[in-house]
Each structure stands twice: as C-alpha cells, then as structure tokens.
Design an enzyme around this catalytic site. Structure first.
Site: not given
Ligand code: PNS
Length: 159
Positions: A17, A41, A90, A128
């Site tokens: 990150h 979560k 990745r 993570s």
């Molecule tokens: O690090 P991650 O868990 O891969 O991040 C995922 C994240 C936080 C970017 C994604 O879950 C997110 O944007 N969540 C917010 C909810 C949202 O906007 N959902 C609609 C789009 S899929």
C-alpha cells in the site's frame, strides 16, 4: 487542484500500500487515503487504529490526507471533489473483482475515473490478510509492513 482518492480497508496498511501511495501522491495535488469504516466487516484493527498507523507511516509525504468513509465510495469522492480513484493491481486474480468494482463505480458516477497502478513486483504476493496470518502465528513481518505496524501487530498477537 487535482485530488485523487486511494480507498481500502487497510487492515493493516502494508508496504505494498505504501508503495502505491508514494507513487500516486506524485500524480495529484492532494491524495486522500480513504479508510473504509465498515461495521459489518470484521477487522483486526479499529478504524481509528488503521488511520493512525497510515498517518504515521505516510508522515514523510506532504500532500496526503487520511480519512475514513462510510457508505458509497463515489459519494465520498464527490464530497471531496475528487475525479480519480486509485487502486493497486497485484496479480490477474485481482482483476475480476477490480473490474466489477470499477464498472459499478462508473455506473454510479460517470465523471469519476478509476486508475490502476501495478504493484511493485517485490510486493505482488503481499496482502493485509496474509500479513495478519503470519503475525498471528508469530512469524516475522518486518519487511512486509512499516515499523509502526509491525510493532502494533506484535502487540495485538502478544499472549
Ligand atoms: O482494501 P479493499 O477491502 O479491497 O477495499 C475495498 C473498498 C473499500 C475499496 C470497497 O469495498 C468500497 O469501495 N466499499 C465502499 C462501498 C461501495 O462504494 N460499494 C460500491 C462499489 S463496489
């Protein structure tokens, strides 16, 4: 003023990150690291802990802000007047999920683009989750996460 948003769970932030943050901070006037505050979560670290660890580990980057967001990422990006979302890629296995998210986000906000940055090859195996697993089994994570995160992981999993 061009603002980018780098969203994620960051539970906890890893060197992968940090690499993406350092590289994408050069592309924007301001980069907001947006930490998902998701009560459903199950996170190892609280949102406050995750934000604090990111702030400490990115203190050397001048144009960074670290904030949490709840709800839709696109709402947050609009609120911050950001036109670009940054995501790290990745391996090919990331692609399907990222494509789905990017397309849904495009549907929700036509004017906001998702831009992907390829991970540094040194960190392509890093996540993570895998860091937490190694730390929980008392393995060494020194080269995988910033020093402040390694310390907090050690404390979290101390007997
Ligand atoms: O690090 P991650 O868990 O891969 O991040 C995922 C994240 C936080 C970017 C994604 O879950 C997110 O944007 N969540 C917010 C909810 C949202 O906007 N959902 C609609 C789009 S899929």
């Amino acid at each position: 003023m061009c603002t980018g948003v780098y969203p994620g769970s960051f539970d906890p932030i890893t060197n992968g990150h940090i690499d993406i943050i350092e590289r994408s901070a050069k592309l924007f006037d301001k980069l907001i690291v947006a930490v998902l505050n998701n009560h459903d979560k199950k996170s190892l670290f609280t949102t406050e802990e995750r934000i604090m660890m990111i702030r400490e580990a990115t203190a050397h980057i001048p144009n960074i802000e670290v904030e949490y967001f709840c709800g839709l990422l696109m709402e947050f990006a609009r609120l911050k007047q950001a036109r670009v979302i940054i995501r790290g890629l990745r391996a090919v296995s990331d692609f399907e999920y990222e494509l789905q998210m990017a397309l849904m986000n495009k549907k929700l906000a036509e004017d906001i683009e998702t831009v992907f940055i390829m991970t540094n090859c040194h960190y392509s195996y890093l996540s993570s989750s895998i860091v937490k697993e190694v730390a929980s089994l008392k393995g060494c994570v020194k080269e995988l996460v910033p020093p402040n995160v390694a310390t907090r992981l050690r404390d979290k999993f101390a007997d």
